[in-house]
Design a protein around this motif. Structure first.
Motif, PDB file in Angstrom:
ATOM      1  N   MET A   1      -2.353 -19.413   3.002  1.00 13.40           N
ATOM      2  CA  MET A   1      -2.659 -18.018   2.807  1.00 13.40           C
ATOM      3  C   MET A   1      -2.865 -17.777   1.312  1.00 13.40           C
ATOM      4  N   LYS A   2      -3.912 -17.018   0.986  1.00 19.19           N
ATOM      5  CA  LYS A   2      -4.219 -16.724  -0.404  1.00 19.19           C
ATOM      6  C   LYS A   2      -3.227 -15.722  -0.986  1.00 19.19           C
ATOM      7  N   LYS A   3      -3.135 -15.754  -2.305  1.00 18.09           N
ATOM      8  CA  LYS A   3      -2.223 -14.841  -2.992  1.00 18.09           C
ATOM      9  C   LYS A   3      -2.628 -13.384  -2.760  1.00 18.09           C
ATOM     10  N   SER A   4      -3.942 -13.107  -2.780  1.00 18.37           N
ATOM     11  CA  SER A   4      -4.395 -11.723  -2.577  1.00 18.37           C
ATOM     12  C   SER A   4      -4.076 -11.233  -1.171  1.00 18.37           C
ATOM     13  N   GLU A   5      -4.128 -12.129  -0.195  1.00 18.11           N
ATOM     14  CA  GLU A   5      -3.793 -11.756   1.173  1.00 18.11           C
ATOM     15  C   GLU A   5      -2.300 -11.469   1.310  1.00 18.11           C
ATOM     16  N   ILE A   6      -1.489 -12.252   0.629  1.00 20.97           N
ATOM     17  CA  ILE A   6      -0.041 -12.032   0.647  1.00 20.97           C
ATOM     18  C   ILE A   6       0.295 -10.678   0.021  1.00 20.97           C
ATOM     19  N   ILE A   7      -0.360 -10.371  -1.095  1.00 16.88           N
ATOM     20  CA  ILE A   7      -0.102  -9.102  -1.785  1.00 16.88           C
ATOM     21  C   ILE A   7      -0.593  -7.926  -0.937  1.00 16.88           C
ATOM     22  N   SER A   8      -1.749  -8.081  -0.295  1.00 17.41           N
ATOM     23  CA  SER A   8      -2.247  -6.980   0.541  1.00 17.41           C
ATOM     24  C   SER A   8      -1.334  -6.753   1.739  1.00 17.41           C
ATOM     25  N   ASN A   9      -0.800  -7.822   2.329  1.00 13.10           N
ATOM     26  CA  ASN A   9       0.156  -7.667   3.432  1.00 13.10           C
ATOM     27  C   ASN A   9       1.424  -6.977   2.955  1.00 13.10           C
ATOM     28  N   LYS A  10       1.888  -7.330   1.754  1.00 18.60           N
ATOM     29  CA  LYS A  10       3.075  -6.702   1.183  1.00 18.60           C
ATOM     30  C   LYS A  10       2.842  -5.209   0.949  1.00 18.60           C
ATOM     31  N   LEU A  11       1.652  -4.868   0.444  1.00 15.66           N
ATOM     32  CA  LEU A  11       1.315  -3.467   0.210  1.00 15.66           C
ATOM     33  C   LEU A  11       1.305  -2.687   1.525  1.00 15.66           C
ATOM     34  N   LEU A  12       0.701  -3.252   2.553  1.00 16.07           N
ATOM     35  CA  LEU A  12       0.658  -2.579   3.854  1.00 16.07           C
ATOM     36  C   LEU A  12       2.061  -2.420   4.433  1.00 16.07           C
ATOM     37  N   GLU A  13       2.907  -3.431   4.245  1.00 16.55           N
ATOM     38  CA  GLU A  13       4.282  -3.342   4.739  1.00 16.55           C
ATOM     39  C   GLU A  13       5.075  -2.274   3.987  1.00 16.55           C
ATOM     40  N   LEU A  14       4.836  -2.153   2.679  1.00 18.77           N
ATOM     41  CA  LEU A  14       5.512  -1.102   1.904  1.00 18.77           C
ATOM     42  C   LEU A  14       5.123   0.278   2.411  1.00 18.77           C
ATOM     43  N   PHE A  40      -5.904  -1.745  -8.287  1.00 17.08           N
ATOM     44  CA  PHE A  40      -6.959  -0.845  -7.845  1.00 17.08           C
ATOM     45  C   PHE A  40      -8.059  -1.582  -7.089  1.00 17.08           C
ATOM     46  N   LYS A  41      -8.347  -2.826  -7.470  1.00 14.64           N
ATOM     47  CA  LYS A  41      -9.298  -3.621  -6.685  1.00 14.64           C
ATOM     48  C   LYS A  41      -8.784  -3.799  -5.258  1.00 14.64           C
ATOM     49  N   LEU A  42      -7.495  -4.078  -5.138  1.00 16.72           N
ATOM     50  CA  LEU A  42      -6.879  -4.264  -3.833  1.00 16.72           C
ATOM     51  C   LEU A  42      -6.905  -2.979  -3.013  1.00 16.72           C
ATOM     52  N   ILE A  43      -6.566  -1.868  -3.641  1.00 19.01           N
ATOM     53  CA  ILE A  43      -6.556  -0.575  -2.952  1.00 19.01           C
ATOM     54  C   ILE A  43      -7.948  -0.224  -2.438  1.00 19.01           C
ATOM     55  N   PHE A  44      -8.963  -0.387  -3.282  1.00 17.92           N
ATOM     56  CA  PHE A  44     -10.319  -0.025  -2.865  1.00 17.92           C
ATOM     57  C   PHE A  44     -10.846  -0.983  -1.798  1.00 17.92           C
ATOM     58  N   LEU A  46      -8.960  -2.509   0.515  1.00 17.37           N
ATOM     59  CA  LEU A  46      -8.292  -2.107   1.752  1.00 17.37           C
ATOM     60  C   LEU A  46      -8.817  -0.778   2.271  1.00 17.37           C
ATOM     61  N   CYS A  47      -9.239   0.089   1.362  1.00 14.39           N
ATOM     62  CA  CYS A  47      -9.832   1.368   1.763  1.00 14.39           C
ATOM     63  C   CYS A  47     -11.195   1.127   2.416  1.00 14.39           C
ATOM     64  N   ASP A  48     -11.980   0.181   1.891  1.00 16.16           N
ATOM     65  CA  ASP A  48     -13.268  -0.171   2.493  1.00 16.16           C
ATOM     66  C   ASP A  48     -13.091  -0.783   3.879  1.00 16.16           C
ATOM     67  N   GLU A  49     -11.974  -1.460   4.099  1.00 15.36           N
ATOM     68  CA  GLU A  49     -11.683  -2.051   5.405  1.00 15.36           C
ATOM     69  C   GLU A  49     -11.063  -1.033   6.367  1.00 15.36           C
ATOM     70  N   ASP A  50     -10.969   0.217   5.951  1.00 12.30           N
ATOM     71  CA  ASP A  50     -10.401   1.322   6.739  1.00 12.30           C
ATOM     72  C   ASP A  50      -8.930   1.088   7.105  1.00 12.30           C
ATOM     73  N   LEU A  51      -8.186   0.450   6.207  1.00 15.59           N
ATOM     74  CA  LEU A  51      -6.760   0.265   6.423  1.00 15.59           C
ATOM     75  C   LEU A  51      -5.947   1.301   5.657  1.00 15.59           C
ATOM     76  N   LEU A  52      -6.562   1.903   4.632  1.00 15.36           N
ATOM     77  CA  LEU A  52      -5.906   2.907   3.789  1.00 15.36           C
ATOM     78  C   LEU A  52      -6.805   4.112   3.617  1.00 15.36           C
ATOM     79  N   ILE A  53      -6.174   5.227   3.287  1.00 21.34           N
ATOM     80  CA  ILE A  53      -6.887   6.441   2.886  1.00 21.34           C
ATOM     81  C   ILE A  53      -6.334   6.850   1.532  1.00 21.34           C
ATOM     82  N   ILE A  54      -7.215   7.134   0.589  1.00 23.71           N
ATOM     83  CA  ILE A  54      -6.793   7.606  -0.733  1.00 23.71           C
ATOM     84  C   ILE A  54      -6.952   9.119  -0.745  1.00 23.71           C
ATOM     85  N   ASP A  55      -5.841   9.811  -1.014  1.00 22.46           N
ATOM     86  CA  ASP A  55      -5.834  11.267  -1.050  1.00 22.46           C
ATOM     87  C   ASP A  55      -5.243  11.703  -2.376  1.00 22.46           C
ATOM     88  N   GLY A  56      -6.089  11.820  -3.380  1.00 22.32           N
ATOM     89  CA  GLY A  56      -5.616  12.167  -4.714  1.00 22.32           C
ATOM     90  C   GLY A  56      -4.810  11.021  -5.295  1.00 22.32           C
TER      91      GLY A  56
END
Length: 97
Positions: A1-14, A40-44, A46-56
């Motif tokens: 598993m890539k480091k970016s995938e591990i971090i994105s999973n951690k972010l989603l779990e948080l 911010f690269k990770l957030i955007f 995940l937002c493009d993948e429709d896993l997150l919504i940015i609201d302000g």
């Protein structure tokens, strides 16, 4: 598993473990301890993948994000520890033995 995938999973779990599945971007960045540019690269992404919504300043987990977290948790394999036979005792110890 890539480091970016591990971090994105951690972010989603948080986000999933937060009370209303919403946290401020600053709080997420502090808990992940990664540079803001990568964050911010990770957030955007995940937002493009429709896993997150940015609201302000808030980042919210979508239903698709919740399903991904639950799938990741279910896919984790529990490793059973192997105890060699020579370390397993046939008798039980008495109290204070």
């Amino acid at each position: 598993m890539k480091k970016s995938e591990i971090i994105s999973n951690k972010l989603l779990e948080l986000l999933f473990s937060s009370s209303n599945k919403t946290l401020q971007a600053y709080t997420l960045n502090q808990r992940l301890s990664i540079p803001p540019s990568e964050f911010f690269k990770l957030i955007f992404r995940l937002c493009d993948e429709d896993l997150l919504i940015i609201d302000g300043v808030f980042v919210k987990l979508t239903m698709a994000g919740e399903q991904r977290v639950l799938l990741n948790v279910n896919n984790r394999q529990v490793k059973k520890t192997f105890i060699p036979e020579k370390f397993i005792s046939k008798t039980e110890l008495e109290v204070n033995e």
